[in-house]
Design an enzyme around this catalytic site. Structure first.
Site, PDB file in Angstrom:
ATOM      1  N   GLU A  96       0.757  -1.107   0.004  1.00 54.81           N
ATOM      2  CA  GLU A  96      -0.058   0.236   0.238  1.00 54.81           C
ATOM      3  C   GLU A  96       0.835   1.267  -0.136  1.00 54.81           C
ATOM      4  O   GLU A  96       1.865   1.286   0.822  1.00 54.81           O
ATOM      5  CB  GLU A  96      -0.923   0.042   1.291  1.00 54.81           C
ATOM      6  CG  GLU A  96      -1.744   1.174   1.427  1.00 54.81           C
ATOM      7  CD  GLU A  96      -2.691   0.886   2.669  1.00 54.81           C
ATOM      8  OE1 GLU A  96      -3.596   1.871   2.839  1.00 54.81           O
ATOM      9  OE2 GLU A  96      -2.306  -0.046   3.503  1.00 54.81           O
TER      10      GLU A  96
ATOM     11  N   LYS B 273      -9.188   3.086  -2.651  1.00 58.61           N
ATOM     12  CA  LYS B 273      -9.275   2.238  -1.406  1.00 58.61           C
ATOM     13  C   LYS B 273     -10.702   2.701  -0.826  1.00 58.61           C
ATOM     14  O   LYS B 273     -11.030   4.082  -0.757  1.00 58.61           O
ATOM     15  CB  LYS B 273      -8.383   2.584  -0.298  1.00 58.61           C
ATOM     16  CG  LYS B 273      -8.439   1.642   0.990  1.00 58.61           C
ATOM     17  CD  LYS B 273      -7.370   2.010   1.728  1.00 58.61           C
ATOM     18  CE  LYS B 273      -7.295   1.258   3.102  1.00 58.61           C
ATOM     19  NZ  LYS B 273      -6.058   1.704   3.904  1.00 58.61           N
TER      20      LYS B 273
ATOM     21  N   CYS C 214      -5.618  -3.048   1.498  1.00 61.42           N
ATOM     22  CA  CYS C 214      -5.559  -3.134   3.116  1.00 61.42           C
ATOM     23  C   CYS C 214      -7.083  -3.286   3.702  1.00 61.42           C
ATOM     24  O   CYS C 214      -7.334  -4.508   3.672  1.00 61.42           O
ATOM     25  CB  CYS C 214      -4.812  -2.011   3.733  1.00 61.42           C
ATOM     26  SG  CYS C 214      -4.039  -2.581   5.289  1.00 61.42           S
TER      27      CYS C 214
END
Length: 542
Positions: free
Chosen positions: A44, A112, A148
């Site tokens: 990430e 994300k 994540c």
């Protein structure tokens, strides 16, 4: 069966060093292309490092990232895809982005969706959440991408499945705390099973201020069974082949290494945290006060394991209350570890302080002031050595002491990094015994004798504090579980002790605000995890 050859790039990046991080990405792509990989998955926010914090607010962020991405696309080798994390500014909004690049082109981007805003995370301060799944085709396989926290909630995986994803690539910067690897195993198994697809989980490794990222990248099959486990706490490129059949996935090689024990993982986190803090900030080495006690003994062992003996200096600073046993144990450990060792008495410094303060102190009784002066004299010596040699001062206070204020501002708290800041005292003993199973560097007498600050005659920690076994359990309940005094007392702890401990925690917030950084190893450390106002009227019983 369609197959995908994946390289998991479990790497250590430098926060803010966009050019340096880019060079690392290109080098890895070149190495992986030579080995026949189809795709390399990076962690990430690869290009800027994690967590970048307010670097994300800098006006030049957009230009710097755009330049890096253009450079990446112009220099990347042919016929190998790269899945890279970076922040992207769109119409004034910043997204935590994962981009897929192939043959100099941007194949697709994914923003994300799930932005963590708890514990050490505050991504909602910086990022705007995405809303759409990302699925692209590579080598005949439909590949999904998440970042994540997206894997911790079911919705992003379900979105990708409905969009046709047959395999999931998950980019991570997941920090360590004790027991974290077991949480991840359970979670990934559940998510893969729900999504009916293998998951390739790639995690960052390295230390960043108080955080340590432990790696441990892995691959689980569509049934949620782990088929590949990368090592923890070390960089590496791990290549796996994922073949998809009608109702199964085959992952080769099948590598299931045993994760380190809890104590081993904590110790490795401390070592990695110290190494990266010292090296990334450009210090030549470290210096610490070696008292003959267990905290400084463990700190010295960690420092040597992190940096090597030639970059570590230990200073014994005896006073009239320092026992011969402490002096001998300190010298013994320094010799076992092979570090430079000096003994500098603080007697003349203390006497000079007292002479200067004689008129001001006239008519007063001796109290903790004189004890604190001893600690501050030591702090002055260590900081002078630090300035002269460009060595970082490692402080040696543990979490139990930091919690209740059993420390001296500008004394034993003086320094740049506290190795044991988030390590409870009982765990200090356990880690010391663990380290001695590798090689016996901490004298047994240091581990076995009652802890003492040796600032007064025959002083012991338990003269001022409850037994550490009791204290640490109360602190765990209050700090990590947020239990009230009533709940802790109801669990069987003596009311007077609980109320006293909780009051000490609350009134010493001002000290902790002035304490140096330290490695985070629990789910709630003193730092980004726990942000209480210094001035407040909250009652202990609430």
């Amino acid at each position: 069966m369609a197959g995908l050859n994946v390289v998991m790039a479990q790497l250590n990046f430098m926060v803010g060093d966009i050019p340096g991080n880019l060079e690392k990405v290109i080098s890895v792509l070149e190495q992986s292309a030579e080995k026949g990989a189809d795709v390399v998955v990076f962690p990430e926010l690869t290009l800027i490092g994690y967590p970048p914090e307010d670097l994300l607010l800098r006006p030049s962020l957009e230009t710097r990232i755009d330049n890096a991405l253009n450079d990446l696309k112009s220099r990347m080798p042919a016929d190998i895809a790269a899945v890279v994390g970076y922040p992207k500014v769109v119409d004034g909004n910043v997204f935590n982005m994962a981009g897929v690049f192939l043959n100099g082109n941007t194949v697709t981007e994914y923003a994300k969706q799930c932005l963590p805003n708890y514990q050490v995370f505050d991504e909602k301060r910086y990022f705007t959440a995405g809303h759409s799944p990302c699925v692209f085709e590579l080598s005949g396989i439909k590949v999904g991408v998440t970042v994540c926290e997206d894997i911790w909630l079911p919705e992003p995986t379900e979105q990708a499945r409905l969009a046709g994803a047959e395999i999931m690539l998950n980019l991570n910067a997941s920090p360590f705390h004790r027991g974290k690897n077991y949480e991840r195993d359970e979670l990934l198994g559940q998510r893969a099973n729900e999504g009916q697809m293998p998951i390739v989980y790639v995690n960052l490794v390295g230390g960043q201020d108080e955080l340590v990222f432990d790696g441990g990248s892995m691959v689980v099959d569509a049934k949620g069974e782990k088929q590949f486990q990368a090592p923890f706490f070390e960089e590496g490129l791990y290549q796996v082949n994922v073949e998809l059949g009608d109702d199964c996935a085959t992952i080769t090689p099948n590598q299931l290494i045993e994760p380190p024990s809890e104590l081993a993982s904590i110790y490795q986190a401390l070592v990695l945290g110290v190494r990266d803090y010292v090296n990334k900030n450009g210090f030549k080495g470290v210096v610490l006060g070696l008292s003959g006690g267990i905290d400084s003994a463990l700190t010295l062992a960690v420092a040597v394991d992190a940096l090597g003996k030639d970059r570590v200096e230990a200073i014994m600073m005896p006073f009239r209350y320092t026992s011969d046993l402490s002096k001998n144990d300190a010298a013994d450990e320094a010799e076992r570890l092979g570090v430079r060792y000096q003994s500098i008495s603080i007697e003349p410094i203390f006497d000079a302080f007292m002479a200067s303060l004689a008129e001001e102190f006239e008519g007063t009784e001796r109290d903790t002031t004189e004890e604190n002066l001893q600690a501050r004299a030591r702090g002055v010596l260590l900081m002078a050595i630090s300035n002269k040699k460009r060595y970082l001062v490692l402080t040696t206070g543990n979490k139990s002491e930091m919690a209740v204020g059993y420390s001296t501002l500008y004394g034993d708290m003086a320094g740049g990094y506290d190795v044991l800041k988030d390590v409870p005292k009982v765990t200090v003993f356990e880690l010391s015994r663990y380290r001695n199973t590798i090689s016996e560097v901490i004298p047994v007498s240091v581990i076995e004798r009652p802890p003492s600050a040796e600032l007064a005659p025959d002083q012991k920690d338990e003269d001022s504090l409850p037994p550490y076994e009791v204290l640490d359990e109360i602190l765990y309940r209050y700090i990590e579980l947020d239990e009230s005094a009533e709940v802790i007392i109801a669990a069987g702890f003596e009311a007077q002790t609980v109320n006293r401990v909780l009051r000490l925690v609350d009134i010493n917030e001002y000290k902790r605000r002035q304490a140096p950084e330290g490695v985070r190893i629990t789910q709630r450390g003193f730092g980004r995890d726990r942000r209480y106002p210094i001035t407040n009227g909250w009652k202990i019983g609430d």
